[in-house]
Write a protein that holds these residues in place. Structure first.
Motif, PDB file in Angstrom:
ATOM      1  N   UNK A  61      -4.005 -13.655  18.204  1.00 42.71           N
ATOM      2  CA  UNK A  61      -4.101 -14.158  16.884  1.00 42.71           C
ATOM      3  C   UNK A  61      -4.802 -15.102  16.558  1.00 42.71           C
ATOM      4  N   UNK A  62      -4.548 -16.340  17.437  1.00 43.04           N
ATOM      5  CA  UNK A  62      -5.596 -17.569  17.394  1.00 43.04           C
ATOM      6  C   UNK A  62      -6.967 -16.888  17.108  1.00 43.04           C
ATOM      7  N   UNK A  63      -7.575 -16.092  18.255  1.00 37.86           N
ATOM      8  CA  UNK A  63      -8.696 -15.385  18.396  1.00 37.86           C
ATOM      9  C   UNK A  63      -9.382 -14.707  17.014  1.00 37.86           C
ATOM     10  N   UNK A  64      -8.502 -14.069  16.342  1.00 40.91           N
ATOM     11  CA  UNK A  64      -8.620 -13.313  15.292  1.00 40.91           C
ATOM     12  C   UNK A  64      -8.722 -14.240  14.043  1.00 40.91           C
ATOM     13  N   UNK A  65      -8.161 -15.309  13.987  1.00 36.99           N
ATOM     14  CA  UNK A  65      -8.029 -16.242  12.835  1.00 36.99           C
ATOM     15  C   UNK A  65      -9.617 -17.160  13.084  1.00 36.99           C
ATOM     16  N   UNK A  66      -9.911 -17.381  14.412  1.00 31.76           N
ATOM     17  CA  UNK A  66     -10.988 -17.894  14.506  1.00 31.76           C
ATOM     18  C   UNK A  66     -12.259 -17.118  14.216  1.00 31.76           C
ATOM     19  N   UNK A  67     -12.190 -15.884  14.518  1.00 28.68           N
ATOM     20  CA  UNK A  67     -13.225 -14.787  14.112  1.00 28.68           C
ATOM     21  C   UNK A  67     -13.359 -14.791  12.514  1.00 28.68           C
ATOM     22  N   UNK A  68     -12.276 -14.842  11.634  1.00 30.11           N
ATOM     23  CA  UNK A  68     -12.172 -15.093  10.275  1.00 30.11           C
ATOM     24  C   UNK A  68     -12.929 -16.173   9.874  1.00 30.11           C
ATOM     25  N   UNK A  69     -12.501 -17.441  10.458  1.00 31.65           N
ATOM     26  CA  UNK A  69     -13.250 -18.555  10.013  1.00 31.65           C
ATOM     27  C   UNK A  69     -14.735 -18.619  10.211  1.00 31.65           C
ATOM     28  N   UNK A  70     -15.169 -17.953  11.564  1.00 29.52           N
ATOM     29  CA  UNK A  70     -16.692 -17.982  11.717  1.00 29.52           C
ATOM     30  C   UNK A  70     -17.403 -17.097  10.658  1.00 29.52           C
ATOM     31  N   UNK A  71     -16.754 -15.932  10.205  1.00 31.05           N
ATOM     32  CA  UNK A  71     -17.118 -15.029   9.193  1.00 31.05           C
ATOM     33  C   UNK A  71     -17.326 -15.806   7.764  1.00 31.05           C
ATOM     34  N   UNK A  72     -16.295 -16.429   7.596  1.00 27.22           N
ATOM     35  CA  UNK A  72     -16.344 -17.194   6.379  1.00 27.22           C
ATOM     36  C   UNK A  72     -17.522 -18.582   6.367  1.00 27.22           C
ATOM     37  N   UNK A  73     -17.682 -19.042   7.578  1.00 23.58           N
ATOM     38  CA  UNK A  73     -18.567 -20.267   7.549  1.00 23.58           C
ATOM     39  C   UNK A  73     -19.875 -19.365   7.734  1.00 23.58           C
ATOM     40  N   UNK A  74     -20.327 -18.345   8.137  1.00 16.29           N
ATOM     41  CA  UNK A  74     -21.580 -17.763   8.163  1.00 16.29           C
ATOM     42  C   UNK A  74     -21.816 -17.113   7.017  1.00 16.29           C
ATOM     43  N   UNK A  75     -21.027 -16.087   6.509  1.00 19.90           N
ATOM     44  CA  UNK A  75     -21.348 -15.286   5.213  1.00 19.90           C
ATOM     45  C   UNK A  75     -21.003 -15.955   3.791  1.00 19.90           C
ATOM     46  N   UNK A  76     -20.288 -17.320   4.066  1.00 19.66           N
ATOM     47  CA  UNK A  76     -19.903 -17.768   2.800  1.00 19.66           C
ATOM     48  C   UNK A  76     -18.450 -17.505   2.392  1.00 19.66           C
ATOM     49  N   UNK A  77     -17.814 -18.453   1.609  1.00 18.62           N
ATOM     50  CA  UNK A  77     -16.308 -18.413   1.255  1.00 18.62           C
ATOM     51  C   UNK A  77     -15.983 -17.271   0.652  1.00 18.62           C
ATOM     52  N   UNK A  78     -16.735 -16.382  -0.172  1.00 16.22           N
ATOM     53  CA  UNK A  78     -16.542 -15.138  -0.694  1.00 16.22           C
ATOM     54  C   UNK A  78     -16.695 -13.842   0.033  1.00 16.22           C
ATOM     55  N   UNK A  79     -16.955 -14.310   1.384  1.00 15.88           N
ATOM     56  CA  UNK A  79     -17.241 -12.857   2.286  1.00 15.88           C
ATOM     57  C   UNK A  79     -15.955 -12.228   2.465  1.00 15.88           C
ATOM     58  N   UNK A  80     -15.961 -10.858   2.772  1.00 18.86           N
ATOM     59  CA  UNK A  80     -15.019  -9.952   3.016  1.00 18.86           C
ATOM     60  C   UNK A  80     -14.432 -10.280   4.408  1.00 18.86           C
ATOM     61  N   UNK A  81     -13.290 -10.585   4.527  1.00 22.69           N
ATOM     62  CA  UNK A  81     -12.887 -10.623   5.968  1.00 22.69           C
ATOM     63  C   UNK A  81     -12.177  -9.705   6.537  1.00 22.69           C
ATOM     64  N   UNK A  82     -12.197  -8.651   5.960  1.00 27.21           N
ATOM     65  CA  UNK A  82     -11.438  -7.442   6.348  1.00 27.21           C
ATOM     66  C   UNK A  82     -12.275  -6.650   7.837  1.00 27.21           C
ATOM     67  N   UNK A  83     -13.401  -7.137   7.641  1.00 24.34           N
ATOM     68  CA  UNK A  83     -14.325  -6.802   8.793  1.00 24.34           C
ATOM     69  C   UNK A  83     -14.196  -7.665   9.895  1.00 24.34           C
TER      70      UNK A  83
END
Length: 103
Positions: A61-83
């Motif tokens: 679960x922690x690994x998935x949350x980390x990936x979500x934060x990486x996605x938000x940091x790279x693509x911006x706070x409005x990025x789709x986190x379903x990917x």
């Protein structure tokens, strides 16, 4: 600082906190081997969210949350986190690429 007991609530509120103020938000992981405890903290200097666990299954679960934060940091706070997903989808994509080369 109060620990949030439910993982889903912690993850949801953490993402909301980051999206509200991405420039001053921080995500910190702390593992104490002697206690066998993992503590996750997300803060923006006004609000602090913490989650503590000693369960090995929560590492995924922690690994998935980390990936979500990486996605938000790279693509911006409005990025789709379903990917944003865990290691399993990356491994599946790598195995598909590997199979194509062997044939």
């Amino acid at each position: 600082m109060v620990y949030i007991a439910a993982w889903d609530e912690f993850a949801e509120r953490s993402v909301q906190l980051f999206r509200a103020d991405p420039h001053s938000s921080r995500y910190v992981m702390k593992y104490r081997h002697c206690d066998g405890k993992l503590v996750l903290k997300v803060t923006d200097n006004r609000e602090c969210l913490k989650f503590k666990t000693d369960q090995a299954q929560d590492a995924k679960k922690m690994e998935k949350l980390t990936n979500i934060f990486f996605t938000l940091m790279v693509r911006g706070p409005d990025a789709d986190i379903s990917e944003a997903s865990g290691k399993e989808q990356v491994e599946q994509a790598a195995s598909k690429k590997g199979r194509g080369r062997r044939q």
